[in-house]
Design a protein around this motif. Structure first.
Motif, mmCIF file in Angstrom:
data_model
loop_
_atom_site.group_PDB
_atom_site.id
_atom_site.type_symbol
_atom_site.label_atom_id
_atom_site.label_comp_id
_atom_site.label_asym_id
_atom_site.label_seq_id
_atom_site.Cartn_x
_atom_site.Cartn_y
_atom_site.Cartn_z
ATOM 1 N N ILE A 76 0.863 -1.173 0.000
ATOM 2 C CA ILE A 76 0.000 0.000 0.000
ATOM 3 C C ILE A 76 0.899 1.222 0.000
ATOM 4 C CG2 ILE A 76 -1.811 1.269 1.232
ATOM 5 C CD1 ILE A 76 -2.564 -1.425 2.547
ATOM 6 N N GLY A 77 0.777 2.058 -1.015
ATOM 7 C CA GLY A 77 1.619 3.230 -1.131
ATOM 8 C C GLY A 77 0.811 4.490 -1.353
ATOM 9 N N GLN A 78 1.531 5.553 -1.638
ATOM 10 C CA GLN A 78 0.885 6.847 -1.799
ATOM 11 C C GLN A 78 -0.014 6.871 -3.040
ATOM 12 O OE1 GLN A 78 1.339 9.314 0.503
ATOM 13 N NE2 GLN A 78 -0.316 10.431 -0.544
ATOM 14 N N ASP A 79 0.368 6.090 -4.050
ATOM 15 C CA ASP A 79 -0.411 6.065 -5.284
ATOM 16 C C ASP A 79 -1.617 5.153 -5.191
ATOM 17 O OD1 ASP A 79 1.367 7.814 -6.449
ATOM 18 O OD2 ASP A 79 2.633 6.207 -7.269
ATOM 19 N N GLY A 80 -1.645 4.297 -4.191
ATOM 20 C CA GLY A 80 -2.768 3.389 -4.047
ATOM 21 C C GLY A 80 -2.318 2.029 -3.573
ATOM 22 N N ILE A 81 -3.142 1.029 -3.869
ATOM 23 C CA ILE A 81 -2.848 -0.338 -3.453
ATOM 24 C C ILE A 81 -2.409 -1.140 -4.671
ATOM 25 C CG2 ILE A 81 -3.808 -2.445 -2.459
ATOM 26 C CD1 ILE A 81 -5.741 -0.772 -0.875
ATOM 27 N N ALA A 82 -1.200 -1.714 -4.610
ATOM 28 C CA ALA A 82 -0.694 -2.561 -5.685
ATOM 29 C C ALA A 82 -1.224 -3.967 -5.476
ATOM 30 C CB ALA A 82 0.828 -2.554 -5.704
ATOM 31 N N VAL A 83 -1.773 -4.547 -6.569
ATOM 32 C CA VAL A 83 -2.426 -5.858 -6.475
ATOM 33 C C VAL A 83 -1.853 -6.770 -7.547
ATOM 34 C CG1 VAL A 83 -4.615 -7.078 -6.542
ATOM 35 C CG2 VAL A 83 -4.524 -4.748 -5.654
ATOM 36 N N ASP A 84 -1.485 -7.955 -7.155
ATOM 37 C CA ASP A 84 -1.015 -8.965 -8.096
ATOM 38 C C ASP A 84 -2.226 -9.714 -8.619
ATOM 39 O OD1 ASP A 84 0.227 -10.892 -9.564
ATOM 40 O OD2 ASP A 84 1.109 -11.946 -7.835
ATOM 41 N N ILE A 85 -2.505 -9.546 -9.925
ATOM 42 C CA ILE A 85 -3.666 -10.195 -10.522
ATOM 43 C C ILE A 85 -3.234 -11.281 -11.508
ATOM 44 C CG2 ILE A 85 -5.151 -8.188 -10.242
ATOM 45 C CD1 ILE A 85 -4.622 -7.485 -13.151
ATOM 46 N N GLY A 86 -1.940 -11.690 -11.451
ATOM 47 C CA GLY A 86 -1.446 -12.758 -12.319
ATOM 48 C C GLY A 86 -1.022 -12.280 -13.680
ATOM 49 N N ALA A 87 -0.941 -10.997 -13.881
ATOM 50 C CA ALA A 87 -0.497 -10.452 -15.155
ATOM 51 C C ALA A 87 0.973 -10.083 -15.065
ATOM 52 C CB ALA A 87 -1.336 -9.232 -15.523
ATOM 53 N N LYS A 88 1.508 -9.654 -16.222
ATOM 54 C CA LYS A 88 2.908 -9.265 -16.246
ATOM 55 C C LYS A 88 3.160 -8.058 -15.358
ATOM 56 C CE LYS A 88 6.448 -7.525 -19.389
ATOM 57 N NZ LYS A 88 6.756 -7.118 -20.784
ATOM 58 N N VAL A 89 2.170 -7.200 -15.308
ATOM 59 C CA VAL A 89 2.291 -5.970 -14.534
ATOM 60 C C VAL A 89 1.284 -6.015 -13.384
ATOM 61 C CG1 VAL A 89 2.161 -3.454 -14.611
ATOM 62 C CG2 VAL A 89 2.993 -4.720 -16.607
ATOM 63 N N GLU A 90 1.675 -5.525 -12.229
ATOM 64 C CA GLU A 90 0.755 -5.448 -11.097
ATOM 65 C C GLU A 90 -0.239 -4.308 -11.318
ATOM 66 O OE1 GLU A 90 3.318 -4.844 -7.841
ATOM 67 O OE2 GLU A 90 3.812 -6.971 -7.574
ATOM 68 N N GLY A 91 -1.479 -4.566 -10.926
ATOM 69 C CA GLY A 91 -2.497 -3.528 -11.021
ATOM 70 C C GLY A 91 -2.466 -2.607 -9.819
ATOM 71 N N VAL A 92 -2.942 -1.385 -10.008
ATOM 72 C CA VAL A 92 -2.955 -0.393 -8.924
ATOM 73 C C VAL A 92 -4.386 0.105 -8.735
ATOM 74 C CG1 VAL A 92 -2.110 1.846 -8.133
ATOM 75 C CG2 VAL A 92 -0.595 0.317 -9.397
ATOM 76 N N ILE A 93 -4.829 0.080 -7.484
ATOM 77 C CA ILE A 93 -6.131 0.651 -7.135
ATOM 78 C C ILE A 93 -5.883 2.009 -6.493
ATOM 79 C CG2 ILE A 93 -8.270 0.352 -5.852
ATOM 80 C CD1 ILE A 93 -7.760 -2.630 -5.756
ATOM 81 N N PRO A 94 -6.208 3.121 -7.170
ATOM 82 C CA PRO A 94 -6.022 4.439 -6.546
ATOM 83 C C PRO A 94 -6.867 4.572 -5.280
ATOM 84 C CG PRO A 94 -6.396 4.644 -8.917
ATOM 85 C CD PRO A 94 -6.691 3.223 -8.557
ATOM 86 N N LEU A 95 -6.387 5.422 -4.402
ATOM 87 C CA LEU A 95 -7.103 5.570 -3.127
ATOM 88 C C LEU A 95 -8.540 6.047 -3.323
ATOM 89 C CD1 LEU A 95 -4.284 7.194 -0.924
ATOM 90 C CD2 LEU A 95 -4.992 4.795 -1.028
ATOM 91 N N ASN A 96 -8.778 6.860 -4.353
ATOM 92 C CA ASN A 96 -10.136 7.363 -4.559
ATOM 93 C C ASN A 96 -11.053 6.337 -5.212
ATOM 94 O OD1 ASN A 96 -9.120 7.294 -7.117
ATOM 95 N ND2 ASN A 96 -9.486 9.461 -7.587
ATOM 96 N N GLN A 97 -10.493 5.131 -5.528
ATOM 97 C CA GLN A 97 -11.304 4.078 -6.107
ATOM 98 C C GLN A 97 -11.549 2.925 -5.132
ATOM 99 O OE1 GLN A 97 -12.840 3.959 -9.152
ATOM 100 N NE2 GLN A 97 -12.238 6.118 -9.293
ATOM 101 N N LEU A 98 -11.247 3.193 -3.860
ATOM 102 C CA LEU A 98 -11.467 2.156 -2.852
ATOM 103 C C LEU A 98 -12.897 2.143 -2.334
ATOM 104 C CD1 LEU A 98 -8.156 2.417 -0.783
ATOM 105 C CD2 LEU A 98 -8.870 0.522 -2.275
ATOM 106 N N ASP A 99 -13.487 3.322 -2.191
ATOM 107 C CA ASP A 99 -14.822 3.400 -1.596
ATOM 108 C C ASP A 99 -15.537 4.621 -2.164
ATOM 109 O OD1 ASP A 99 -17.006 2.863 -0.088
ATOM 110 O OD2 ASP A 99 -15.979 2.860 1.846
ATOM 111 N N GLU A 100 -16.850 4.729 -1.851
ATOM 112 C CA GLU A 100 -17.625 5.878 -2.298
ATOM 113 C C GLU A 100 -17.110 7.159 -1.673
ATOM 114 O OE1 GLU A 100 -19.993 6.187 -4.477
ATOM 115 O OE2 GLU A 100 -20.218 4.079 -4.996
ATOM 116 N N GLU A 101 -16.699 7.081 -0.425
ATOM 117 C CA GLU A 101 -16.157 8.241 0.267
ATOM 118 C C GLU A 101 -14.637 8.279 0.111
ATOM 119 O OE1 GLU A 101 -18.038 10.540 1.555
ATOM 120 O OE2 GLU A 101 -19.891 9.416 1.177
#
Length: 587
Positions: A76-101
């Motif tokens: 978990i970093g400043q840019d968001g949450i890095a997630v390993d989804i089995g692809a070549k590149v890890e996906g990133v969930i920005p903080l503003n895409q975690l919840d409605e608030e």
């Protein structure tokens, strides 16, 4: 390095005896090696760099925009949450895409930990820049859309919590998706105030679902209408004139109150609310009250039901003549003031009217607000009761002594008085004997000389002196003479003419139009100083006055009768002497 080479015995063969030399045949070993190499070449073909890139490209194409993927949180970093989804590149969930608030970094670090599983929606795949953007919020919304689509297919009702009020309606959240509840869909009736619904749960149904436009419309009204339809079917069969129900007040208008009987509403007209007086139906009931009503009639074609509340209460006029009698002193509250009088509530639903003419013995009451105001507690006397017309006449002045009753004793005929002129008419002037008590000085009694127009000699407010001729306490009339006060004598009666008493026909009662400032013509006075039994009759005098000031009445006869009545004429001896003298002259 550990040797994992297996012996023939371990491979399932027979171990050689001890001491027997082991012979190795190089030729066979080379052949085996060649066969093995050919086998490996067939099983695992050589891969070029192009093959490797093509394979990686094929694997990356498996992740595309719109997919719902499961992954493992890496950090978990400043840019968001890095997630390993089995692809070549890890996906990133920005903080503003975690919840409605909005979520801060500290909050994200508290809620999510490395190694946890998370589901996300693939927003963008940009392998050229080694970037895959994910959204946990969109994943939940996608799941919610699927749930809503299923609800719409099954026409299901569900519960939502109202979040806020916006222009035109309310906003709620369903499965992570914002839904709009229009004001017209909040209730079966128009709702002007939406604040009470905020923060409360509501049962709703979907009436519009558009995922492309991100549009969700819900309705609470459809739930209520469905419930009312079931309740209406059960209630309609019981609606017969005279039947009684307990209902809830759902709406209040100027003309009445709507009561819900169970799936169907009926109207209690304001005239059927209560026997008591009120200004607006909201003074009697309020929305939400439980009330008992009786069915008056039902119009099935127009779906109108007329109800009554007061029909279930006792009519206050029942037994009113037993509780109240003429002359009885009563107390009540002033409920309404009109130009002609005041209404006094004796008990709820039972009122009496105090006419302005019955408010004071002496004061000229032009409007009841000069004497009382709404809400005052007053005492009155019952003058008349009419159960058939449901009317009670009251008087306030009757609670005190009548000042007119003592006037004849204080002002016997011939008593000189002094006062101001309070009114002018064609046939005379009104003079104040004492406060609130007026008397009439007829035009023939104004001066020693003939007077054609009283306005030629006097004006309102002048102070004059006169003599009392007659006071009638029953009719509240007083007659005066200024001519007699100045020393003039009573006119002699004319022979052959019948006497006429102008005093008895209005001798001191002043008409209302004269009290307003000396208007023309005659009329009956209805004020406190007017006659009780029908008012003054000035018609013949007023008519004569309008014909050039000529009075056709034989005043001599009138005065002769007056003085004979009041005892102001000479005694019988003088009359005899006069008659003898006249006879001698005649002879």
């Amino acid at each position: 390095m550990e040797d994992n080479t297996q012996t023939p015995a371990q491979q399932g063969g027979t171990q050689p005896h001890a001491g027997t030399p082991t012979t190795v045949t190089p030729t066979a070993s080379a052949a085996d090696t060649q066969v093995s190499a050919q086998h490996e070449e067939r099983e695992y073909p050589a891969m070029t760099m192009e093959d490797i890139l093509a394979t990686e490209a094929q694997e990356n194409h498996n992740v595309s925009r719109g997919d719902i993927v499961d992954g493992t949180i890496v950090f978990i970093g400043q840019d968001g949450i890095a997630v390993d989804i089995g692809a070549k590149v890890e996906g990133v969930i920005p903080l503003n895409q975690l919840d409605e608030e909005p979520v801060t970094l500290e909050q994200a670090q508290e809620q999510y930990k490395a190694g946890e599983q998370i589901t996300a929606y693939v927003v963008r795949v940009d392998l050229a820049n080694n970037q895959i953007v994910l959204s946990k919020k969109r994943a939940e919304q996608d799941k919610g859309w699927r749930v809503l689509e299923k609800m719409q297919e099954n026409d299901e009702a569900f519960e939502v919590d109202v979040l806020e009020k916006v222009r035109g309606g309310l906003v709620a959240q369903v499965e992570g998706i914002r839904a709009f509840l229009p004001a017209s869909q909040v209730d079966t009736r128009r709702v002007n105030e939406l604040d009470p619904y905020v923060g409360k749960p509501l049962q709703v149904k979907l009436i519009e679902l558009n995922r492309k436009r991100n549009r969700v419309i819900i309705s609470h009204r459809e739930i209520m209408e469905a419930e009312k339809k079931k309740a209406r079917e059960a209630t309609v069969g019981q609606l017969t004139p005279g039947s009684q129900f307990e209902g809830e007040v759902v709406e209040i208008t100027d003309f009445g109150v709507f009561v819900n009987l169970g799936g169907i509403d009926g109207l209690v007209h304001r005239s059927e609310l209560t026997y008591g007086r009120f200004n607006h139906p909201r003074d009697v009931v309020k929305v939400g009250d439980k009330v008992q009503v009786q069915v008056i009639d039902v119009d099935e074609g127009r779906e109108r039901i007329n109800l009554s509340m007061k029909a279930l209460t006792q009519d206050p006029w029942e037994g009113a003549t037993e509780r109240y009698s003429i002359g009885q002193h009563v107390k009540g509250k002033v409920t309404n003031l009109t130009n002609f009088g005041a209404f006094i509530e004796l008990e709820p639903g039972l009122e009496g009217l105090v006419h302005v003419s019955e408010m004071s013995w002496t004061k000229r009451v032009r409007h009841p607000n000069e004497v009382m105001k709404e809400g005052d507690e007053v005492e009155a006397v019952i003058l008349r009761i009419d159960p058939k017309e449901r009317r009670i006449s009251l008087g306030i002045r009757q609670t005190t002594d009548d000042p007119w009753s003592a006037l004849p004793d204080r002002y016997p005929p011939g008593t000189p008085v002094k006062g101001k002129i309070t009114g002018m008419t064609d046939f005379g002037v009104f003079m104040e004997i004492e406060e609130g008590i007026e008397g009439l000085i007829h035009i023939s009694e104004l001066d020693l000389n003939r007077v054609n127009n009283p306005a030629d000699l006097f004006k309102k407010g002048d102070e004059i002196e006169a003599m009392i001729l007659n006071i009638d306490p029953v009719e509240q009339r007083a007659s005066l003479s200024r001519r007699r006060f100045l020393g003039g004598s009573a006119p002699a009666p004319q022979q052959g003419g019948g006497s006429r008493d102008y005093v008895s026909q209005g001798g001191g009662a002043r008409s209302e139009r004269y009290s307003a400032g000396g208007g023309q013509g005659g009329g009956q006075r209805s004020g406190g100083r007017g006659g009780r039994g029908g008012g003054a009759d000035y018609n013949y005098n007023a008519k004569d006055a309008q014909q050039g000031g000529k009075i056709s009445t034989k005043l001599g006869d009138v005065y002769a009768d007056l003085f004979a009545q009041f005892g102001l004429a000479s005694d019988k001896k003088d009359d005899v002497k006069t008659e003898e003298t006249s006879a001698e002259k005649t002879e």
